[in-house]
Write an enzyme that holds these catalytic residues in place. Structure first.
Site, PDB file in Angstrom:
ATOM      1  N   CYS A  54      40.237  25.027   9.232  1.00  0.00           N
ATOM      2  CA  CYS A  54      40.655  26.412  10.192  1.00  0.00           C
ATOM      3  C   CYS A  54      41.354  25.925  11.551  1.00  0.00           C
ATOM      4  O   CYS A  54      42.109  26.503  12.073  1.00  0.00           O
ATOM      5  CB  CYS A  54      39.981  27.385  10.382  1.00  0.00           C
ATOM      6  SG  CYS A  54      38.180  27.016  11.128  1.00  0.00           S
TER       7      CYS A  54
ATOM      8  N   GLU B  59      34.638  33.499  12.953  1.00  0.00           N
ATOM      9  CA  GLU B  59      35.269  32.254  12.930  1.00  0.00           C
ATOM     10  C   GLU B  59      36.609  32.347  11.880  1.00  0.00           C
ATOM     11  O   GLU B  59      36.155  32.267  10.897  1.00  0.00           O
ATOM     12  CB  GLU B  59      34.501  31.059  12.564  1.00  0.00           C
ATOM     13  CG  GLU B  59      35.183  29.734  12.700  1.00  0.00           C
ATOM     14  CD  GLU B  59      34.335  28.513  12.204  1.00  0.00           C
ATOM     15  OE1 GLU B  59      34.994  27.177  12.364  1.00  0.00           O
ATOM     16  OE2 GLU B  59      33.077  28.646  12.154  1.00  0.00           O
TER      17      GLU B  59
END
Length: 223
Positions: free
Chosen positions: A152, A118
């Site tokens: 993010c 990720e």
């Protein structure tokens, strides 16, 4: 002839987490692995290890046997790299920057170990002229500044239809002026700074450049 499906745990699973959501990332990631019968080795960020240590201490008190959840502390280059390279790891998970993630993936590829990444990104929001400009600008500013902007998957790029570009910039600038900077756990919600490290010289230079150009520091693009 007989056919059957046999489900078995993988074994030791490695996890490397950043500092922006240390507790959430820990719980989200290790819970499925534990439920499937795997053991865990976690390396938290060097600047936010306490929540991980506390949570794992609670797990031990709850009855999870010693050795099922393990925590290793240290920097990414040393401890993180060693964890990813370890021959005993059967699955690897990394949350962090794209550059480090690329190295983790290469290491896992050489060991033929499946790896989940990720990585940081630049999410986009597309704003058309038929929206409520003030409400949209306010919500996007809230998303941009959530958790000091260290998310993010948040919308850090705004693609705005030209017909409403100027009005959107005005409303977004107005919303940003109401953001308070200070401890995020204060009674009045504020925008805290990064706990990971002091603001870099590069970041300061970018802030000075943007401040010098004023609120019109927005890029137009034809599309």
């Amino acid at each position: 002839m007989e056919a059957r499906t046999h489900r078995a745990s993988y074994g030791p699973c490695g996890f490397i987490f950043p500092w922006n959501f240390p507790f959430d990332l820990l719980v989200w990631n290790i819970s499925p692995a534990l439920a499937a019968g795997n053991t865990i080795v976690v390396k938290p960020s060097v600047v936010t290890p306490l929540s991980t240590l506390y949570a794992c201490g609670l797990a031990e008190k709850a009855g999870i046997p010693p050795g099922v959840i393990n925590v290793v502390l240290g920097d990414g280059q040393g401890v993180g790299t060693s964890l990813a390279k370890h021959s005993g790891i059967r699955r690897m998970s990394f949350t962090g920057s794209s550059s480090v993630g690329r190295g983790i993936a290469e290491t896992c590829g050489r060991n033929l170990v499946p790896c989940k990444l990720e990585l940081g990104g630049k999410g986009a929001a597309v704003v058309f002229e038929d929206v409520d400009i003030e409400d949209t600008a306010r919500k996007l500013v809230a998303a941009l500044t959530l958790n000091t902007g260290q998310v993010c998957c948040t919308a850090t790029r705004w693609i705005v239809q030209e017909s409403v570009f100027d009005s959107f910039v005005d409303k977004a600038a107005e919303a940003l002026q109401h953001i308070k900077v200070g401890p995020s756990l204060a009674a009045i919600p504020k925008w805290d700074h990064s706990p990971a490290r002091p603001i870099s010289t590069e970041s300061l230079d970018m802030l000075k450049e943007g401040s010098g150009k004023g609120r019109r520091f927005w890029r137009r693009a034809s599309c």
